[in-house]
Design an enzyme around this catalytic site. Structure first.
Site, PDB file in Angstrom:
ATOM      1  N   SER A   1       0.835  -1.200   0.000  1.00 20.61           N
ATOM      2  CA  SER A   1       0.000   0.000   0.000  1.00 20.61           C
ATOM      3  C   SER A   1       0.875   1.257   0.000  1.00 20.61           C
ATOM      4  O   SER A   1       1.620   1.487  -0.954  1.00 20.61           O
ATOM      5  CB  SER A   1      -0.978  -0.029   1.187  1.00 20.61           C
ATOM      6  OG  SER A   1      -1.966   0.965   1.050  1.00 20.61           O
TER       7      SER A   1
ATOM      8  N   HIS B   1      -8.656   0.312  -0.239  1.00 25.12           N
ATOM      9  CA  HIS B   1      -8.540  -0.583  -1.388  1.00 25.12           C
ATOM     10  C   HIS B   1      -9.884  -1.186  -1.783  1.00 25.12           C
ATOM     11  O   HIS B   1      -9.979  -2.346  -2.182  1.00 25.12           O
ATOM     12  CB  HIS B   1      -7.488  -1.665  -1.128  1.00 25.12           C
ATOM     13  CG  HIS B   1      -6.153  -1.090  -0.765  1.00 25.12           C
ATOM     14  ND1 HIS B   1      -5.364  -0.421  -1.673  1.00 25.12           N
ATOM     15  CD2 HIS B   1      -5.489  -1.038   0.417  1.00 25.12           C
ATOM     16  CE1 HIS B   1      -4.261   0.000  -1.065  1.00 25.12           C
ATOM     17  NE2 HIS B   1      -4.321  -0.342   0.206  1.00 25.12           N
TER      18      HIS B   1
END
Length: 388
Positions: A162, A279
């Site tokens: 991430s 996400h």
């Protein structure tokens, strides 16, 4: 805004920032060449070729491959790895204090104090922990560069979880430290705002082999519709390791999954201490701010292989980097697939040394679950003092 922030820094400090967290093994000008979008040799070939002048295509198969065990791979952690006290063991290394000083100018608050002293509830906030993990991870590179320079010089691949992708890209020479930090700041603020639009979160799940995660998410969405929630979101947000997932979405959907975990063949579920459903499509409002700030900064083709969370494949050029970083906000992190991409090799071939560069050991734990042989050469670079 970016120009005014960077413009407020002196020329001397800008020069220092450009040298922070460098990639010590620079490719020669003949190797680097202009960015291209053609197919490259697969990692196990291109990364292991000798470092002399490039071979002609017909000669490449005849070149002696270097021993993979003489190479290294860097893994950069993401949000959730932060803890109060991180960075305490890094301040004595070159550039680290300057990195935190630059961060204070860009962020507008004392990031070092927050990392060292907290309070924990402030460090845990998305707007703070993402920059904190980013800077601390690159500060850990400085430690490794001093204590084991060969590990840095022989690094052939990097991946970040991430927000960790930004640290990986800075290390690989694709982005400047200060500009990347500003992008991380904008990204964190946009994700925080997106999180506040609806009650949502993330649920860590370890399932039995027969568990069907997508079907479980479908059932959770149908449950939310029965409660009157329009367009509910519930989907796999992180593919961590075999039968290890993080599911994210509206809070009502996560509650349904926890309450029905046994029927859904989930052995263990745990809500993560994050502010939103990262996400997933609930982050859609953060895409445009990130896309806009990425237009303002210089992005270059990475000088080593850097793998995208979106599909587990290598970044090819600067436009690819920009597109994938935006897409990453609403796409699941395919970490398990990335580990397979990096470490897959023929029977008997050796593995590179792997370094988790940043706070925590979570990426080492997932590597162990994905590839036990690769984990045998794993090392975590401490971000506190060794005696801790």
């Amino acid at each position: 805004m970016l120009a005014s922030v960077l413009g407020s820094m002196t020329a001397a400090s800008r020069g220092k920032v450009r040298s922070l967290a460098p990639l010590s093994r620079r490719l020669s000008s003949s190797q680097r060449g202009p960015p291209d979008t053609t197919q490259h040799p697969p990692p196990e070939t291109s990364a292991l070729l000798p470092d002399s002048e490039p071979a002609a295509a017909g000669e490449r198969s005849l070149r002696r491959r270097k021993d993979p065990s003489d190479r290294s791979v860097f893994l950069f952690p993401g949000q959730g790895s932060q803890f109060v006290g991180m960075g305490r063991g890094l301040l004595k290394y070159p550039n680290v204090k300057e990195m935190f000083a630059v961060a204070q100018k860009i962020l507008g608050y004392d990031l070092l104090s927050l990392c060292l002293q907290g309070p924990e509830e402030e460090l845990m906030k998305t707007v703070h922990c993402q920059p904190a993990v980013f800077v601390t991870s690159l500060a850990a590179v400085e430690r490794l560069s001093r204590e084991n320079p060969k590990a840095v010089e022989t690094c052939v691949a990097a991946a970040g979880f991430s927000v960790g992708e930004f640290a990986a890209l800075v290390f690989a020479g694709a982005m400047n430290f200060a500009e990347a930090l500003y992008v991380v700041k904008v990204r964190a603020e946009a994700m925080q705002k997106a999180s506040e639009l609806a009650p949502s979160g993330m649920l860590s799940v370890i399932g039995r082999r027969q568990a069907h995660y997508r079907y479980a998410c479908l059932q959770a969405r149908e449950h939310c519709k029965s409660l009157g929630l329009e367009e509910p979101v519930c989907s796999v947000a992180n593919y961590l390791f075999p039968d290890g997932r993080v599911i994210a979405g509206h809070q009502q959907a996560l509650d349904f999954l926890k309450q029905n975990s046994r029927r859904l063949e989930f052995m263990r579920t745990k809500l993560l201490p994050v502010s939103g459903a990262f996400h997933t499509e609930l982050m859609a409002s953060a895409k445009e701010p990130l896309r806009e700030v990425l237009r303002q900064v210089e992005v270059r083709r990475p000088e080593i292989n850097v793998y995208s969370n979106v599909d587990g494949k290598r970044y090819m050029n600067e436009s690819h980097v920009r597109r994938q970083l935006v897409k990453q906000l609403v796409s699941p992190v395919k970490w398990e697939q990335t580990m397979h991409e990096i470490y897959e090799r023929t029977q008997g071939e050796k593995f590179p040394h792997t370094y988790e560069v940043g706070p925590g050991k979570q990426l080492g734990a997932t590597l162990q679950m994905c590839n036990r042989k690769a984990f045998k050469t794993y090392t975590q670079v401490p971000v506190t003092a060794y005696e801790d």
